[in-house]
Design a protein around this motif. Structure first.
Motif, PDB file in Angstrom:
ATOM      1  N   GLU A   1     -17.061   1.514   6.480  1.00  0.00           N
ATOM      2  CA  GLU A   1     -15.773   2.050   6.920  1.00  0.00           C
ATOM      3  C   GLU A   1     -15.891   2.889   8.184  1.00  0.00           C
ATOM      4  OE1 GLU A   1     -14.400   4.072   3.465  1.00  0.00           O
ATOM      5  OE2 GLU A   1     -13.511   2.270   2.561  1.00  0.00           O
ATOM      6  N   HIS A   2     -17.081   3.416   8.451  1.00  0.00           N
ATOM      7  CA  HIS A   2     -17.292   4.252   9.634  1.00  0.00           C
ATOM      8  C   HIS A   2     -18.168   3.548  10.667  1.00  0.00           C
ATOM      9  CE1 HIS A   2     -16.109   7.203   6.534  1.00  0.00           C
ATOM     10  NE2 HIS A   2     -15.556   7.836   7.548  1.00  0.00           N
ATOM     11  N   SER A   3     -18.196   2.232  10.618  1.00  0.00           N
ATOM     12  CA  SER A   3     -19.028   1.460  11.530  1.00  0.00           C
ATOM     13  C   SER A   3     -18.165   0.641  12.485  1.00  0.00           C
ATOM     14  CB  SER A   3     -19.936   0.507  10.733  1.00  0.00           C
ATOM     15  OG  SER A   3     -19.178  -0.587  10.229  1.00  0.00           O
TER      16      SER A   3
ATOM     17  N   ARG B   1     -10.481  -3.680   0.313  1.00  0.00           N
ATOM     18  CA  ARG B   1      -9.705  -2.948   1.320  1.00  0.00           C
ATOM     19  C   ARG B   1     -10.528  -2.510   2.526  1.00  0.00           C
ATOM     20  NH1 ARG B   1      -6.711   0.471  -3.485  1.00  0.00           N
ATOM     21  NH2 ARG B   1      -5.490  -1.297  -4.260  1.00  0.00           N
ATOM     22  N   LEU B   2     -11.751  -3.008   2.651  1.00  0.00           N
ATOM     23  CA  LEU B   2     -12.509  -2.716   3.864  1.00  0.00           C
ATOM     24  C   LEU B   2     -11.707  -3.172   5.080  1.00  0.00           C
ATOM     25  CD1 LEU B   2     -16.157  -3.698   2.849  1.00  0.00           C
ATOM     26  CD2 LEU B   2     -15.363  -1.417   3.506  1.00  0.00           C
ATOM     27  N   PRO B   3     -11.773  -2.453   6.190  1.00  0.00           N
ATOM     28  CA  PRO B   3     -10.953  -2.815   7.345  1.00  0.00           C
ATOM     29  C   PRO B   3     -11.329  -4.146   7.978  1.00  0.00           C
ATOM     30  CG  PRO B   3     -12.465  -1.024   7.889  1.00  0.00           C
ATOM     31  CD  PRO B   3     -12.511  -1.202   6.409  1.00  0.00           C
TER      32      PRO B   3
ATOM     33  N   ASN C   1     -20.568   1.121  -3.449  1.00  0.00           N
ATOM     34  CA  ASN C   1     -19.640   2.171  -3.034  1.00  0.00           C
ATOM     35  C   ASN C   1     -20.190   2.943  -1.830  1.00  0.00           C
ATOM     36  OD1 ASN C   1     -17.110   3.603  -3.671  1.00  0.00           O
ATOM     37  ND2 ASN C   1     -18.442   5.341  -4.057  1.00  0.00           N
TER      38      ASN C   1
ATOM     39  N   THR D   1      -4.644  -6.428   7.171  1.00  0.00           N
ATOM     40  CA  THR D   1      -3.814  -5.447   6.487  1.00  0.00           C
ATOM     41  C   THR D   1      -2.432  -6.004   6.185  1.00  0.00           C
ATOM     42  OG1 THR D   1      -4.993  -3.646   7.595  1.00  0.00           O
ATOM     43  CG2 THR D   1      -2.863  -3.112   6.642  1.00  0.00           C
TER      44      THR D   1
ATOM     45  N   GLU E   1      -8.146  -6.609  12.213  1.00  0.00           N
ATOM     46  CA  GLU E   1      -7.929  -5.616  11.157  1.00  0.00           C
ATOM     47  C   GLU E   1      -6.460  -5.520  10.782  1.00  0.00           C
ATOM     48  OE1 GLU E   1      -8.505  -0.808  10.351  1.00  0.00           O
ATOM     49  OE2 GLU E   1      -9.692  -1.799  11.916  1.00  0.00           O
TER      50      GLU E   1
ATOM     51  N   ARG F   1     -12.336  -1.033  -3.193  1.00  0.00           N
ATOM     52  CA  ARG F   1     -12.834  -0.584  -1.886  1.00  0.00           C
ATOM     53  C   ARG F   1     -13.333  -1.767  -1.055  1.00  0.00           C
ATOM     54  NH1 ARG F   1     -16.459   4.517  -0.997  1.00  0.00           N
ATOM     55  NH2 ARG F   1     -15.549   4.142   1.055  1.00  0.00           N
TER      56      ARG F   1
ATOM     57  N   CYS G   1     -19.922   0.903   1.267  1.00  0.00           N
ATOM     58  CA  CYS G   1     -18.544   0.873   1.770  1.00  0.00           C
ATOM     59  C   CYS G   1     -18.282   2.079   2.673  1.00  0.00           C
ATOM     60  CB  CYS G   1     -17.548   0.848   0.612  1.00  0.00           C
ATOM     61  SG  CYS G   1     -17.378  -0.765  -0.183  1.00  0.00           S
ATOM     62  N   ASP G   2     -18.839   3.237   2.308  1.00  0.00           N
ATOM     63  CA  ASP G   2     -18.724   4.425   3.178  1.00  0.00           C
ATOM     64  C   ASP G   2     -19.279   4.121   4.563  1.00  0.00           C
ATOM     65  OD1 ASP G   2     -17.583   6.080   1.253  1.00  0.00           O
ATOM     66  OD2 ASP G   2     -19.519   6.822   0.545  1.00  0.00           O
TER      67      ASP G   2
END
Length: 255
Positions: A42-44, A93-95, A35, A208, A204, A90, A38-39
């Motif tokens: 998601e911001h990389s 659903r990672l981008p 988890n 989606t 991405e 999560r 994943c944070d």
């Protein structure tokens, strides 16, 4: 040391399950590590993720039986099952695309974790299984749900009800894995490199849209895509400027 490591090398990240003495059985700590990673992802600017196991015999042998067996039925349902679902969702659903490098057997929760990946590469000697009914429980981390979108009903029932294993040849024929390779990690890295060479935003959006077609997080997907379009529009720029300047916005006013 983290029970799950994250290594980022340029546009490609590798998540490795590090519980080799238990064939990478998933613990609460490992779920929490996943988890947290994943944070970070998601911001990389990572364009592709490889998910694999540290042990050569097992990608992941499932949930740590010793840990969950101590839980009350209520805690098992409320915390263990729901935590796994939140973390696995999560990952799904990672981008960026996630590639499962199944370097060994994937059992129970391990197969459910593999099912979260967008693509999967498997070694010839690895097997896949849902053995839960043999120890008096049922698949709890989407084995009866997400896998139902990836396997024919009769095959899923054969695995979940009879506990039969599926080998690499059958998994490939069923379309559950994309490739069988002696070195699953190397093959996954080659696939990740192909993905990373393509347009990241288009990749991405394509992921989606495909997820939405399979009813995976459809509501959020639609609003995310709509938000993406409007966030880059002149209307958004004008609206934000008008708010900051305490005036009425002039939409469509080119004067």
């Amino acid at each position: 040391m983290s029970a799950v490591t994250l290594q980022i090398d340029g546009a490609i990240a590798t998540l490795t399950l590090e519980n080799a003495e238990k064939y990478n059985a998933l613990t609460t700590a490992m779920l929490r590590d996943l988890n947290t990673h994943c944070d970070t992802l998601e911001h990389s600017n990572v364009r592709a993720v490889i998910l694999t196991g540290a042990d050569e015999k097992a990608f992941c042998s499932g949930a740590d039986i010793i840990e969950w067996a101590q839980l009350t039925p209520r805690d098992f349902a409320r915390h263990w099952v729901r935590l796994g679902h939140r973390v696995f969702d999560r990952i799904a659903r990672l981008p960026m695309p996630v590639i499962g490098a199944l370097n060994g057997h994937a059992m129970g929760g391990g197969l459910e974790l593999a099912a979260c990946c967008d693509l999967r590469v498997m070694t010839p000697r690895a097997t896949l299984a849902l053995p839960e009914t043999g120890i008096g429980i049922v698949p709890g981390w989407s084995g009866t749900q997400r896998l139902a979108q990836q396997l024919p009903p009769a095959v899923l029932k054969e695995m979940a009800l009879a506990g039969r294993r599926i080998g690499s040849d059958r998994a490939l024929a069923l379309g559950l894995v994309n490739e069988v390779a002696e070195d699953a990690r190397a093959a996954a890295h080659a696939l990740a490199s192909e993905i990373a060479s393509r347009a990241p935003d288009a990749t991405e959006v394509a992921k989606t849209l495909i997820a939405a077609a399979y009813d995976e997080d459809t509501d959020a997907a639609l609003e995310a895509l709509g938000g993406w379009i409007q966030a880059g529009s002149s209307e958004k720029s004008e609206g934000v400027a008008a708010f900051a300047e305490k005036r009425d916005p002039r939409f469509g006013d080119d004067a």
